[in-house]
Design an enzyme around this catalytic site. Structure first.
Site, PDB file in Angstrom:
ATOM      1  N   LEU A 150       0.809  -1.216   0.000  1.00  0.00           N
ATOM      2  CA  LEU A 150       0.000   0.000   0.000  1.00  0.00           C
ATOM      3  C   LEU A 150       0.844   1.268   0.000  1.00  0.00           C
ATOM      4  CD1 LEU A 150      -2.786  -1.091   2.513  1.00  0.00           C
ATOM      5  CD2 LEU A 150      -2.682  -1.404   0.036  1.00  0.00           C
ATOM      6  N   GLY A 187      -1.905   6.491  -2.243  1.00  0.00           N
ATOM      7  CA  GLY A 187      -3.115   6.398  -3.077  1.00  0.00           C
ATOM      8  C   GLY A 187      -4.159   5.496  -2.430  1.00  0.00           C
ATOM      9  N   HIS A 188      -3.734   4.305  -2.009  1.00  0.00           N
ATOM     10  CA  HIS A 188      -4.657   3.390  -1.324  1.00  0.00           C
ATOM     11  C   HIS A 188      -5.198   4.025  -0.047  1.00  0.00           C
ATOM     12  CE1 HIS A 188      -1.839   0.373  -3.324  1.00  0.00           C
ATOM     13  NE2 HIS A 188      -3.014  -0.022  -3.774  1.00  0.00           N
ATOM     14  N   GLN A 241     -10.779   0.831 -15.396  1.00  0.00           N
ATOM     15  CA  GLN A 241     -11.299  -0.042 -14.336  1.00  0.00           C
ATOM     16  C   GLN A 241     -12.482   0.624 -13.631  1.00  0.00           C
ATOM     17  OE1 GLN A 241      -8.842  -2.432 -11.414  1.00  0.00           O
ATOM     18  NE2 GLN A 241      -9.206  -0.618 -10.158  1.00  0.00           N
ATOM     19  N   SER A 259       1.859   4.162  -7.436  1.00  0.00           N
ATOM     20  CA  SER A 259       1.507   2.826  -7.912  1.00  0.00           C
ATOM     21  C   SER A 259       2.427   1.836  -7.224  1.00  0.00           C
ATOM     22  CB  SER A 259       1.682   2.771  -9.433  1.00  0.00           C
ATOM     23  OG  SER A 259       1.649   1.439  -9.885  1.00  0.00           O
ATOM     24  N   SER A 260       1.895   0.704  -6.825  1.00  0.00           N
ATOM     25  CA  SER A 260       2.749  -0.303  -6.184  1.00  0.00           C
ATOM     26  C   SER A 260       3.888  -0.699  -7.109  1.00  0.00           C
ATOM     27  CB  SER A 260       1.926  -1.533  -5.817  1.00  0.00           C
ATOM     28  OG  SER A 260       0.848  -1.168  -4.986  1.00  0.00           O
TER      29      SER A 260
HETATM   30  N1  LIG Z   1      -2.105   6.899  -7.138  1.00  0.00           N
HETATM   31  C1  LIG Z   1      -3.328   6.481  -6.825  1.00  0.00           C
HETATM   32  N2  LIG Z   1      -4.275   7.369  -6.462  1.00  0.00           N
HETATM   33  C2  LIG Z   1      -5.525   6.949  -6.156  1.00  0.00           C
HETATM   34  N3  LIG Z   1      -5.922   5.664  -6.172  1.00  0.00           N
HETATM   35  C3  LIG Z   1      -5.009   4.747  -6.516  1.00  0.00           C
HETATM   36  C4  LIG Z   1      -3.682   5.092  -6.868  1.00  0.00           C
HETATM   37  N4  LIG Z   1      -3.008   3.962  -7.176  1.00  0.00           N
HETATM   38  C5  LIG Z   1      -3.882   2.941  -7.039  1.00  0.00           C
HETATM   39  N5  LIG Z   1      -5.082   3.402  -6.639  1.00  0.00           N
HETATM   40  C6  LIG Z   1      -6.289   2.622  -6.437  1.00  0.00           C
HETATM   41  O1  LIG Z   1      -6.093   1.668  -5.418  1.00  0.00           O
HETATM   42  C7  LIG Z   1      -6.901   0.532  -5.684  1.00  0.00           C
HETATM   43  C8  LIG Z   1      -6.091  -0.725  -5.571  1.00  0.00           C
HETATM   44  O2  LIG Z   1      -5.131  -0.714  -6.597  1.00  0.00           O
HETATM   45  P1  LIG Z   1      -3.871  -1.653  -6.614  1.00  0.00           P
HETATM   46  O3  LIG Z   1      -3.768  -2.401  -5.355  1.00  0.00           O
HETATM   47  O4  LIG Z   1      -3.818  -2.343  -7.913  1.00  0.00           O
HETATM   48  O5  LIG Z   1      -2.678  -0.572  -6.519  1.00  0.00           O
HETATM   49  P2  LIG Z   1      -1.756  -0.014  -7.650  1.00  0.00           P
HETATM   50  O6  LIG Z   1      -0.843   0.957  -7.039  1.00  0.00           O
HETATM   51  O7  LIG Z   1      -2.590   0.396  -8.811  1.00  0.00           O
HETATM   52  O8  LIG Z   1      -0.920  -1.288  -8.019  1.00  0.00           O
HETATM   53  P3  LIG Z   1      -0.211  -1.569  -9.404  1.00  0.00           P
HETATM   54  O9  LIG Z   1       0.943  -0.652  -9.457  1.00  0.00           O
HETATM   55  O10 LIG Z   1       0.200  -2.999  -9.286  1.00  0.00           O
HETATM   56  O11 LIG Z   1      -1.231  -1.375 -10.462  1.00  0.00           O
HETATM   57  C9  LIG Z   1      -7.505   0.741  -7.067  1.00  0.00           C
HETATM   58  O12 LIG Z   1      -8.821   1.227  -6.946  1.00  0.00           O
HETATM   59  C10 LIG Z   1      -6.602   1.792  -7.657  1.00  0.00           C
HETATM   60  O13 LIG Z   1      -7.241   2.573  -8.644  1.00  0.00           O
END
Ligand SMILES: Nc1ncnc2c1ncn2[C@@H]1O[C@H](COP(=O)(O)OP(=O)(O)OP(=O)(O)O)[C@@H](O)[C@H]1O
Ligand SMILES: [Mg+2]
Length: 281
Positions: free
Chosen positions: A34, A37-38, A154, A186-187
Site C-alpha cells: 500500500l 493512493g490506497h 477499471q 503505484s505499487s
Molecule cells: N495513485 C493512486 N491514487 C488513487 N488511487 C489509486 C492510486 N493507485 C492505485 N489506486 C487505487 O487503489 C486501488 C487498488 O489498486 P492496486 O492495489 O492495484 O494498486 P496499484 O498501485 O494500482 O498497483 P499496481 O501498481 O500494481 O497497479 C484501485 O482502486 C486503484 O485505482
C-alpha cells in the site's frame, strides 16, 4: 469504528467479523503493498461511512501469463500498520484457495467497455477484475466501494458492472494521488531503479503537454495524441504502448474533443509498465 482492527482470512471469519460492524460500510479493495493512493481511499471511506473494510488480495486471474504475478511486491506488516492508522475496522486477506476453490468456473464479464485500451493490451485482465470485485461485493455487501481514478478504465468498467448486475453498492472514484514530481503513485513504481524513476515522470509530462494544448484551444484529438507521443518519444528509457484521447463515458477514440474526455496512456519504463490519465472537461 471498533477498538482494534480485525484481520480475517476465511469467509466464515469474514461473516462473523462483519456482524460486529455498523452500517453503512465502505470497502477498499487492494492488492497490497500500500501507498498514499490506497490510504486516500481508506480516508475517504472513513469520512463517509460508519465502518471501513479493506481487502488485500493479489488476484491471480487479473494477471496475464507473461505478467508479474510471481514477483508482485508484498509487505503485509507495513500494509496493516497503514490501514490501522487510517482507521480501518476490518481487513480481509483471503488466500487464492479461499477466493478460487477447486473447480471454480463462474466468471463476470463486462463486454464493450473492456475492449479498448487496457483491455486490448491485457486480454482477460478485466474478466479477472470484475469477477474478483463481484465476489468481494457478494461476500461483504458494502454500501460504498472506493476505487482510484488512476485506473480510469477499471473505474468505468466497475461502474458499468454495478449498474448492469443491480449491485446496491455505490461506486466512489477518488482522485489520483501523485508524488511531488507528478508521478502517479503505484505499487509497481517500486520496480523502478533511480534512473527509471526519473524517466517515469514522462507520463505526467505528456499528459500535461496535451492538457496545455487543450487549454489553449486545441480540439483535434489526433493533435493531442501526437503531443503525448512526442513527449514519450523524447524520453530514452520510455517505450510507448498506447496513447488515447477518448470519450470519457464510452472510451471510444475521438476525432474532435467536444465533451468530457479521457486522455490516457500505457508506457514501459524499462521493464515496468505504467499507466496514467487526465480528464478534460
Ligand atoms: N495513485 C493512486 N491514487 C488513487 N488511487 C489509486 C492510486 N493507485 C492505485 N489506486 C487505487 O487503489 C486501488 C487498488 O489498486 P492496486 O492495489 O492495484 O494498486 P496499484 O498501485 O494500482 O498497483 P499496481 O501498481 O500494481 O497497479 C484501485 O482502486 C486503484 O485505482
Ligand atoms: Mg493497480
Amino acid at each position: 469504528m471498533s477498538e482494534s482492527m480485525m484481520i480475517v482470512t476465511t469467509l466464515e471469519e469474514l461473516w462473523q467479523a462483519l456482524r460486529l460492524l455498523e452500517r453503512p460500510l465502505g470497502l477498499v479493495p487492494t492488492m497490497g503493498y500500500l501507498h498514499e493512493g490506497h490510504i486516500s481511499l481508506a480516508r475517504h471511506a472513513r469520512e463517509e461511512c460508519s465502518s471501513v473494510a479493506a481487502t488485500i488480495f493479489v488476484n491471480p486471474t487479473q494477471f496475464g501469463p507473461n505478467e508479474d504475478l510471481a514477483r508482485y511486491p508484498r509487505n503485509i506488516e507495513g500494509d496493516l500498520k497503514l490501514l490501522e492508522a487510517a482507521g480501518t475496522d476490518l481487513v480481509w486477506m483471503p488466500t487464492p484457495e479461499v477466493m478460487y476453490p477447486p473447480r471454480f468456473q463462474t466468471w463476470v464479464t463486462v463486454e464493450t467497455l473492456t475492449a479498448p485500451l487496457e483491455g486490448a493490451m491485457r486480454p482477460g485482465h478485466f474478466r479477472g477484475v470484475t469477477t474478483v470485485v463481484s465476489k468481494l461485493f457478494n461476500a461483504i455487501q458494502p454500501e460504498k466501494a472506493y476505487f482510484g481514478q488512476k485506473d480510469a478504465q477499471q473505474a468505468a468498467v466497475l461502474r458499468q458492472m454495478a449498474r448492469d448486475l443491480s449491485y446496491p453498492t455505490e461506486i466512489v472514484i477518488c482522485p489520483t494521488v501523485r508524488d511531488a514530481d507528478g508521478l502517479a503513485m503505484s505499487s509497481r513504481n517500486s520496480y523502478l531503479n533511480p534512473e527509471e524513476r526519473q524517466a517515469a515522470t514522462v507520463l505526467f509530462r505528456a499528459l500535461t503537454a496535451a492538457e496545455f494544448a487543450y487549454i489553449n484551444g486545441e480540439r483535434d484529438a489526433e493533435t493531442l495524441r501526437r503531443r503525448m507521443r512526442e513527449t514519450i518519444a523524447a524520453e530514452p528509457l520510455a517505450r510507448l504502448q498506447y496513447v488515447s484521447c477518448a470519450d470519457y463515458d464510452t472510451l471510444v477514440e475521438l476525432e474532435t474533443v467536444t465533451s468530457k474526455t479521457l486522455l490516457s496512456m500505457a508506457v514501459f519504463v524499462g521493464k515496468t509498465r505504467l499507466i496514467d490519465n487526465f480528464v478534460l472537461r
